[in-house]
Design a protein around this motif. Structure first.
Motif, PDB file in Angstrom:
ATOM      1  N   LYS A   3     -49.852  12.112 -26.138  1.00  0.00           N
ATOM      2  CA  LYS A   3     -51.139  12.445 -25.522  1.00  0.00           C
ATOM      3  C   LYS A   3     -51.633  13.747 -26.138  1.00  0.00           C
ATOM      4  CE  LYS A   3     -53.366  13.153 -21.078  1.00  0.00           C
ATOM      5  NZ  LYS A   3     -53.540  14.385 -20.405  1.00  0.00           N
ATOM      6  N   ARG A   4     -52.856  13.750 -26.594  1.00  0.00           N
ATOM      7  CA  ARG A   4     -53.345  14.952 -27.278  1.00  0.00           C
ATOM      8  C   ARG A   4     -53.522  16.118 -26.323  1.00  0.00           C
ATOM      9  NH1 ARG A   4     -58.563  16.736 -26.789  1.00  0.00           N
ATOM     10  NH2 ARG A   4     -60.219  15.259 -26.240  1.00  0.00           N
ATOM     11  N   LEU A  83     -56.968  21.259 -34.893  1.00  0.00           N
ATOM     12  CA  LEU A  83     -56.879  19.802 -34.766  1.00  0.00           C
ATOM     13  C   LEU A  83     -55.428  19.326 -34.805  1.00  0.00           C
ATOM     14  CD1 LEU A  83     -59.859  18.572 -36.980  1.00  0.00           C
ATOM     15  CD2 LEU A  83     -59.613  18.295 -34.503  1.00  0.00           C
ATOM     16  N   ALA A  84     -54.641  19.916 -35.700  1.00  0.00           N
ATOM     17  CA  ALA A  84     -53.230  19.523 -35.821  1.00  0.00           C
ATOM     18  C   ALA A  84     -52.477  19.792 -34.523  1.00  0.00           C
ATOM     19  CB  ALA A  84     -52.575  20.254 -36.988  1.00  0.00           C
ATOM     20  N   LEU A  86     -53.781  20.001 -31.472  1.00  0.00           N
ATOM     21  CA  LEU A  86     -54.276  19.099 -30.442  1.00  0.00           C
ATOM     22  C   LEU A  86     -53.678  17.700 -30.594  1.00  0.00           C
ATOM     23  CD1 LEU A  86     -58.053  20.133 -30.402  1.00  0.00           C
ATOM     24  CD2 LEU A  86     -56.310  20.734 -28.718  1.00  0.00           C
ATOM     25  N   GLU A  87     -53.645  17.230 -31.825  1.00  0.00           N
ATOM     26  CA  GLU A  87     -53.123  15.879 -32.075  1.00  0.00           C
ATOM     27  C   GLU A  87     -51.619  15.793 -31.853  1.00  0.00           C
ATOM     28  OE1 GLU A  87     -54.604  15.205 -35.983  1.00  0.00           O
ATOM     29  OE2 GLU A  87     -56.669  14.859 -35.292  1.00  0.00           O
ATOM     30  N   GLU A 202     -58.386  12.542 -23.067  1.00  0.00           N
ATOM     31  CA  GLU A 202     -57.975  11.356 -23.816  1.00  0.00           C
ATOM     32  C   GLU A 202     -58.937  11.126 -24.981  1.00  0.00           C
ATOM     33  OE1 GLU A 202     -58.125   8.058 -21.156  1.00  0.00           O
ATOM     34  OE2 GLU A 202     -60.293   8.172 -20.859  1.00  0.00           O
ATOM     35  N   PRO A 204     -60.086  10.713 -29.172  1.00  0.00           N
ATOM     36  CA  PRO A 204     -60.116  11.672 -30.275  1.00  0.00           C
ATOM     37  C   PRO A 204     -60.887  12.934 -29.919  1.00  0.00           C
ATOM     38  CG  PRO A 204     -61.648   9.877 -30.672  1.00  0.00           C
ATOM     39  CD  PRO A 204     -60.874   9.485 -29.463  1.00  0.00           C
ATOM     40  N   VAL A 205     -60.621  14.002 -30.632  1.00  0.00           N
ATOM     41  CA  VAL A 205     -61.337  15.255 -30.451  1.00  0.00           C
ATOM     42  C   VAL A 205     -62.770  15.067 -30.958  1.00  0.00           C
ATOM     43  CG1 VAL A 205     -61.429  17.711 -31.015  1.00  0.00           C
ATOM     44  CG2 VAL A 205     -59.214  16.559 -30.743  1.00  0.00           C
TER      45      VAL A 205
END
Length: 210
Positions: A3-4, A83-84, A86-87, A202, A204-205
């Motif tokens: 889960k991000r 981003l990295a 968060l993912e 939930e 994508p960013v």
């Protein structure tokens, strides 16, 4: 599938308590088992950040357009790392972001839409917590006046610009908190908003201003 993480940004006038709340939130999330990291803009450790630091400390002068683009470049330098995280499931808690860039540049007379354009496509925060504090109250806090924009006149204009930005972002994502309260009371309010957000993060960013 991991889960991000959530992307949370604190905005507000100078000396409104953003740095304190960022540090407290990151510590609290990690203690509760939710991986979290903090970041701040400008990031003064990078090449662009050192140029920005010199400008803010009034040790150098730059054209208003040039300094705005430098601030934006400073955010882009960190965008892939954000981003990295968060993912990978890590929540990122940020002290200032592109909204400050617009607010401080637009009050100097630069076009609002032009100020937005360099940041189009940056990671979109899931939540922006705006710590609202009267400029007169901020001016009484320790350290006020050390940097270029820390004057009451600028802060009043910036506060008005932040209201426009908040309206554009929308109330679902932009939340205003009373920063004039006791630090612990503000922290409790912050934690409540964040816990609510973490239940529903939930997909994508998103992309800023896209």
């Amino acid at each position: 599938m991991v889960k991000r993480g959530a992307f949370i940004v604190f905005e507000g006038l100078d000396r409104s308590g953003k740095s304190t709340q960022v540090a407290r939130l990151v510590e609290s999330l990690n203690q509760s088992g939710e991986k979290a990291v903090g970041c701040r803009f400008p990031d003064r450790t990078t090449t662009t950040g050192k140029m920005i630091d010199s400008y803010l400390a009034q040790k150098s002068e730059l054209d208003d357009h040039a300094i705005h683009l430098l601030f934006s470049a400073n955010r882009w330098e960190r965008s892939q790392a954000i981003l990295a995280d968060l993912e990978a499931g890590t929540t990122v808690v940020c002290d200032r972001y592109a909204f400050s860039g617009i607010a401080f540049s637009a009050v100097k007379g630069l076009s609002y839409t032009w100020c937005q354009s360099p940041d189009i496509g940056l990671p979109l925060p899931d939540l922006v917590l705006f710590l609202e504090l009267a400029p007169a109250a901020a001016a009484l806090r320790g350290g006020f006046g050390n940097e270029r924009y820390e004057t009451s006149e600028v802060q009043i204009a910036v506060k008005d610009m932040f209201e426009r930005i908040g309206s554009d972002v929308g109330s679902e994502r932009w939340k205003v908190l009373d920063a004039g309260r006791d630090v612990d009371a503000v922290e409790k309010d912050v934690r409540g908003r964040v816990e609510e957000l973490l239940k529903k993060v939930e997909g994508p960013v998103g992309k800023l201003w896209a």
